[in-house]
Design a protein around this motif. Sequence first.
Motif, mmCIF file in Angstrom:
data_model
loop_
_atom_site.group_PDB
_atom_site.id
_atom_site.type_symbol
_atom_site.label_atom_id
_atom_site.label_comp_id
_atom_site.label_asym_id
_atom_site.label_seq_id
_atom_site.Cartn_x
_atom_site.Cartn_y
_atom_site.Cartn_z
ATOM 1 N N LEU A 206 47.299 33.200 41.679
ATOM 2 C CA LEU A 206 45.400 33.111 42.536
ATOM 3 C C LEU A 206 44.884 33.405 40.666
ATOM 4 O O LEU A 206 43.923 32.673 41.043
ATOM 5 N N GLY A 207 45.110 33.742 40.295
ATOM 6 C CA GLY A 207 43.624 34.031 39.102
ATOM 7 C C GLY A 207 43.360 32.645 38.759
ATOM 8 O O GLY A 207 42.978 32.256 37.687
ATOM 9 N N ALA A 208 44.662 31.586 37.841
ATOM 10 C CA ALA A 208 44.509 30.467 37.780
ATOM 11 C C ALA A 208 43.913 29.857 38.343
ATOM 12 O O ALA A 208 43.017 28.989 38.111
ATOM 13 N N VAL B 125 37.406 36.905 37.037
ATOM 14 C CA VAL B 125 38.490 36.861 37.409
ATOM 15 C C VAL B 125 39.740 37.754 36.614
ATOM 16 O O VAL B 125 40.732 38.271 36.758
ATOM 17 N N LEU B 126 39.452 37.995 35.148
ATOM 18 C CA LEU B 126 40.737 38.600 34.243
ATOM 19 C C LEU B 126 40.500 39.942 34.285
ATOM 20 O O LEU B 126 41.939 40.956 34.465
ATOM 21 N N ASN B 127 39.387 40.237 35.001
ATOM 22 C CA ASN B 127 39.337 42.119 35.839
ATOM 23 C C ASN B 127 39.847 42.305 36.400
ATOM 24 O O ASN B 127 40.903 43.285 37.025
ATOM 25 N N GLU B 128 39.543 42.015 38.072
ATOM 26 C CA GLU B 128 40.320 41.378 39.049
ATOM 27 C C GLU B 128 41.983 41.333 38.626
ATOM 28 O O GLU B 128 43.209 42.119 39.702
ATOM 29 N N ALA B 129 42.126 40.845 38.020
ATOM 30 C CA ALA B 129 43.730 39.952 37.754
ATOM 31 C C ALA B 129 44.701 40.891 37.048
ATOM 32 O O ALA B 129 45.620 41.688 37.283
ATOM 33 N N ILE B 130 43.545 41.620 35.931
ATOM 34 C CA ILE B 130 43.804 42.885 35.616
ATOM 35 C C ILE B 130 44.389 44.065 35.595
ATOM 36 O O ILE B 130 45.303 45.059 36.025
ATOM 37 N N GLU B 131 43.634 44.107 37.143
ATOM 38 C CA GLU B 131 43.739 45.214 38.179
ATOM 39 C C GLU B 131 44.940 45.273 39.345
ATOM 40 O O GLU B 131 45.859 46.112 39.648
ATOM 41 N N LEU B 132 45.642 43.846 39.281
ATOM 42 C CA LEU B 132 46.072 43.426 40.801
ATOM 43 C C LEU B 132 47.264 43.209 39.084
ATOM 44 O O LEU B 132 48.638 44.064 40.275
ATOM 45 N N ALA B 133 47.991 43.500 38.810
ATOM 46 C CA ALA B 133 49.062 43.763 37.933
ATOM 47 C C ALA B 133 49.479 45.124 37.688
ATOM 48 O O ALA B 133 50.685 45.349 36.950
ATOM 49 N N ARG B 134 48.611 45.101 36.766
ATOM 50 C CA ARG B 134 48.821 47.159 36.842
ATOM 51 C C ARG B 134 49.264 47.872 38.312
ATOM 52 O O ARG B 134 49.778 48.700 38.425
ATOM 53 N N SER C 278 52.661 44.073 32.737
ATOM 54 C CA SER C 278 51.920 43.504 33.869
ATOM 55 C C SER C 278 50.201 42.758 32.765
ATOM 56 O O SER C 278 50.270 41.648 32.752
ATOM 57 N N PRO C 279 50.077 43.694 33.102
ATOM 58 C CA PRO C 279 48.352 43.882 32.553
ATOM 59 C C PRO C 279 48.213 42.675 31.808
ATOM 60 O O PRO C 279 47.374 41.954 31.130
ATOM 61 N N GLN C 280 48.827 43.207 30.180
ATOM 62 C CA GLN C 280 48.762 42.529 28.969
ATOM 63 C C GLN C 280 49.405 41.151 29.103
ATOM 64 O O GLN C 280 48.283 40.246 28.631
ATOM 65 N N PHE C 281 51.005 41.342 29.843
ATOM 66 C CA PHE C 281 51.006 39.584 30.295
ATOM 67 C C PHE C 281 49.569 39.051 31.098
ATOM 68 O O PHE C 281 49.877 38.174 30.216
ATOM 69 N N VAL C 282 49.610 39.396 32.426
ATOM 70 C CA VAL C 282 48.389 38.317 32.520
ATOM 71 C C VAL C 282 47.364 38.245 32.193
ATOM 72 O O VAL C 282 46.588 36.991 31.989
ATOM 73 N N ASN C 283 47.016 39.397 31.526
ATOM 74 C CA ASN C 283 45.649 39.382 30.616
ATOM 75 C C ASN C 283 45.542 37.670 29.335
ATOM 76 O O ASN C 283 44.930 36.944 29.308
ATOM 77 N N GLY C 284 47.072 38.228 28.539
ATOM 78 C CA GLY C 284 47.326 36.605 27.663
ATOM 79 C C GLY C 284 46.722 35.185 28.837
ATOM 80 O O GLY C 284 46.393 34.359 27.689
ATOM 81 N N ILE C 285 48.053 35.243 29.213
ATOM 82 C CA ILE C 285 48.561 33.821 29.895
ATOM 83 C C ILE C 285 46.981 33.446 30.364
ATOM 84 O O ILE C 285 46.201 32.242 30.237
ATOM 85 N N LEU C 286 46.087 34.559 31.138
ATOM 86 C CA LEU C 286 44.716 34.083 32.200
ATOM 87 C C LEU C 286 43.658 33.488 30.859
ATOM 88 O O LEU C 286 43.284 32.686 31.364
ATOM 89 N N ASP C 287 44.065 34.265 30.038
ATOM 90 C CA ASP C 287 42.468 34.213 29.220
ATOM 91 C C ASP C 287 43.296 32.921 27.999
ATOM 92 O O ASP C 287 41.718 32.452 28.221
ATOM 93 N N ARG C 288 44.419 31.894 28.320
ATOM 94 C CA ARG C 288 44.448 30.990 27.711
ATOM 95 C C ARG C 288 43.839 29.484 28.618
ATOM 96 O O ARG C 288 43.705 28.732 28.205
ATOM 97 N N LEU C 289 44.006 29.879 29.341
ATOM 98 C CA LEU C 289 43.555 29.340 31.222
ATOM 99 C C LEU C 289 41.582 28.777 30.898
ATOM 100 O O LEU C 289 41.709 28.345 32.564
ATOM 101 N N VAL C 290 40.965 30.259 30.844
ATOM 102 C CA VAL C 290 39.555 30.222 30.778
ATOM 103 C C VAL C 290 39.185 28.791 30.562
ATOM 104 O O VAL C 290 39.135 28.139 28.865
ATOM 105 N N PRO C 291 38.596 28.319 30.872
ATOM 106 C CA PRO C 291 38.110 26.673 30.514
ATOM 107 C C PRO C 291 36.492 26.329 29.970
ATOM 108 O O PRO C 291 36.117 28.002 30.048
#
Length: 156
Positions: free
Chosen positions: A86-88, A101-110, A117-130
């Motif tokens: 979803l975040g991607a 997007v990052l804040n919402e995804a972190i909250e969903l992971a939490r 999960s929050p750290q994992f999701v944040n780390g991956i999505l941060d690398r995908l930010v165009p």
Amino acid sequence: MSRRSKAREVVVQMLYQVDLNPDVATPTVFGMIDEQIGDEKTANFAKQLFGGVLKFRDMLDEKITAVAENWSLSRMAATDRNVLRLGAFELLQTETPHPVVLNEAIELARKFGNDQSPQFVNGILDRLVPAEKRTKTRPASGTPRPAGPGPAPAAP
């Protein structure tokens, strides 16, 4: 919880459902979205997100796998995998600002994942930010950030 946050929460639940039960038909999922949300505008937003993730799922999975060092999708917890999808999707296919997007995804992971999960999701999505999204939300060097919410930006 905002309506859009609620929509994203329901979308993650539906993506999880389809991930574990691939035979669930999209119209069935849309019915479940309507039941859980009730508000037509919010339900339509959720359906757009859900449909978009399904449409671009293969591409999203490739992008996630490319930046998830030492992790395959099959090794990821199903909840994390679907929060990432979803975040991607929102990062790569919508105009939603990347901090949202990052804040919402972190909250969903939490909410749905484990302690890591929050750290994992944040780390991956941060690398995908165009790159173009990063530059849209950052003020120019030396430009002060507004103190408050300020006026809404003009519509494009």
